[in-house]
Write a protein that holds these residues in place. Sequence first.
Motif, mmCIF file in Angstrom:
data_model
loop_
_atom_site.group_PDB
_atom_site.id
_atom_site.type_symbol
_atom_site.label_atom_id
_atom_site.label_comp_id
_atom_site.label_asym_id
_atom_site.label_seq_id
_atom_site.Cartn_x
_atom_site.Cartn_y
_atom_site.Cartn_z
ATOM 1 N N CYS A 273 30.357 -6.374 -0.529
ATOM 2 C CA CYS A 273 31.573 -7.131 -1.280
ATOM 3 C C CYS A 273 31.699 -6.439 -2.501
ATOM 4 O O CYS A 273 30.740 -6.010 -3.215
ATOM 5 N N ASP A 308 34.693 -7.070 1.426
ATOM 6 C CA ASP A 308 35.252 -8.323 0.957
ATOM 7 C C ASP A 308 35.531 -7.911 -0.288
ATOM 8 O O ASP A 308 35.122 -6.964 -1.070
ATOM 9 N N TRP A 309 36.571 -8.643 -1.209
ATOM 10 C CA TRP A 309 36.964 -8.678 -2.410
ATOM 11 C C TRP A 309 36.739 -9.885 -3.167
ATOM 12 O O TRP A 309 36.990 -10.891 -2.746
ATOM 13 N N HIS A 310 36.034 -9.572 -4.354
ATOM 14 C CA HIS A 310 35.856 -10.938 -5.210
ATOM 15 C C HIS A 310 36.297 -10.304 -6.704
ATOM 16 O O HIS A 310 35.785 -9.611 -7.237
ATOM 17 N N ALA A 322 43.885 -9.041 -5.865
ATOM 18 C CA ALA A 322 43.515 -9.683 -4.450
ATOM 19 C C ALA A 322 44.633 -9.336 -3.496
ATOM 20 O O ALA A 322 44.008 -8.920 -2.450
ATOM 21 N N ALA A 325 44.166 -5.530 -2.784
ATOM 22 C CA ALA A 325 42.853 -5.642 -1.843
ATOM 23 C C ALA A 325 43.196 -5.606 -0.670
ATOM 24 O O ALA A 325 42.599 -5.040 0.501
ATOM 25 N N VAL A 326 43.771 -6.853 -0.331
ATOM 26 C CA VAL A 326 44.327 -7.284 1.155
ATOM 27 C C VAL A 326 45.289 -5.971 1.714
ATOM 28 O O VAL A 326 45.061 -5.569 2.816
ATOM 29 N N ARG A 332 38.008 -9.652 3.938
ATOM 30 C CA ARG A 332 37.878 -10.978 3.629
ATOM 31 C C ARG A 332 38.330 -10.766 2.058
ATOM 32 O O ARG A 332 37.694 -9.764 1.316
ATOM 33 N N VAL A 333 38.698 -11.901 1.330
ATOM 34 C CA VAL A 333 38.928 -11.833 0.018
ATOM 35 C C VAL A 333 38.985 -13.373 -0.249
ATOM 36 O O VAL A 333 38.647 -14.434 0.046
ATOM 37 N N HIS A 334 37.985 -13.226 -1.783
ATOM 38 C CA HIS A 334 37.263 -14.823 -1.973
ATOM 39 C C HIS A 334 38.183 -15.144 -3.186
ATOM 40 O O HIS A 334 39.058 -14.548 -3.994
ATOM 41 N N THR A 347 40.133 -15.597 -9.087
ATOM 42 C CA THR A 347 41.495 -15.652 -8.149
ATOM 43 C C THR A 347 41.941 -16.868 -7.747
ATOM 44 O O THR A 347 41.033 -17.841 -7.172
#
Length: 399
Positions: A273, A308-310, A322, A325-326, A332-334, A347
């Motif tokens: 992450c 993951d991105w947080h 976010a 990042a996608v 997966r993104v938070h 976010t």
Amino acid sequence: MSADGRDPGAAATFDWNRAEPAPGERPPRPGGQLSPPGGQPSPRDGLQPPRDGLQPPRDGLQPPRDGLQPPGGPQPPPGSLVPDAWGAARAESEAWLPFDRGARPVEVLDETLRDGIQGVSTVNPPRARKIELLYAMASVGVDVVNLGMPATGPRQFDDACLLAREIVASRLPLGLTAAARTLAADVEEVARVAERTGAPIMVYAFIGSSPIRHFVEGWGPDFLARSVDEAGRAAAAAGLPFCLVAEDATRSPPYMLRTLFRAAVDAGAARLCLCDTTGHVTPPGVEALVAFARRELGALGATGIELDWHGHNDRGLGLAAALWAVASGVERVHATALGVGERTGNTCLELLVDNLGRLGARPPVPRERLVAYCAAASRALTWPIAPDHPIAGALSRRG
């Protein structure tokens, strides 16, 4: 020098916003081309004139009405979009970034009941409200929920057990994670929740990766590697998958992230992450960091590890980062309901889900479900919905 002999200069952060991707690493922009250094398109790039002859506005200038660029007019800065890219972007509307995931949409992890309730103005909701929020999460297509951090106290442990049992008993389509420091004792508390509830839970073990934290704590690369190894061994002993969460990754130098990534791979991590803990990063920084992580994992022979991105919203860039990042390929993104969280928050989940649906990265979610999700979060957190909230605000819902 500090009183204990440490050099404050060692706390200087790295700025991924200014990082240059390695050759061939940067994905193409709209229209498939970037202007080369100096801002002048090269004939070898195969660039075509703008379809409609218009130039994008820059520095307050409007495109010439007759389609001609004034002699000596402004040129694109180095690395910026060339004119034909803007034409392609207009022609293709919002689809110019590579959001389409085909058969596997990007996943969304709801951090409301973990990271979200760390804000000083939010509350730790009553259990009934937490359960209500779980159903609201499922209704808007959330894939994974963070149950909290069981090691922080009896209530947090009991609440994590309660939520896990509810998800299992009601067969809610929610994957489960729980937070832990990179300490065996913390990971073992997550394992206790999994054992009591019969629920598969992924451990999200976090450690600070930036020079500021290392200077304050007196940490070095060896300590970080040992900590990650300890968490990985504890998770493996309990039969739980784990994700290494690199706090403040957007201000961490490549050599330190490389150390953490290698330790995570050696410890058997299933995911990594990347965290923008202070809401610092801009979209180009997101792109550079994600590309770096992919390259390093490839060099380690660990291409199966997912990212993951947080992100946080300190500069108002949480949603944009976010989305980027996608587009850069994280799996997966938070996010949190209503964007709650420390300082200016995380976010915003409902805006993220809505935009990802519009961009084709996930199935669209009906507006009324997003409104209901916001209402459930507002009740749980005693957090008011702003009148100008783009989805659930009173002003935006008129008419």
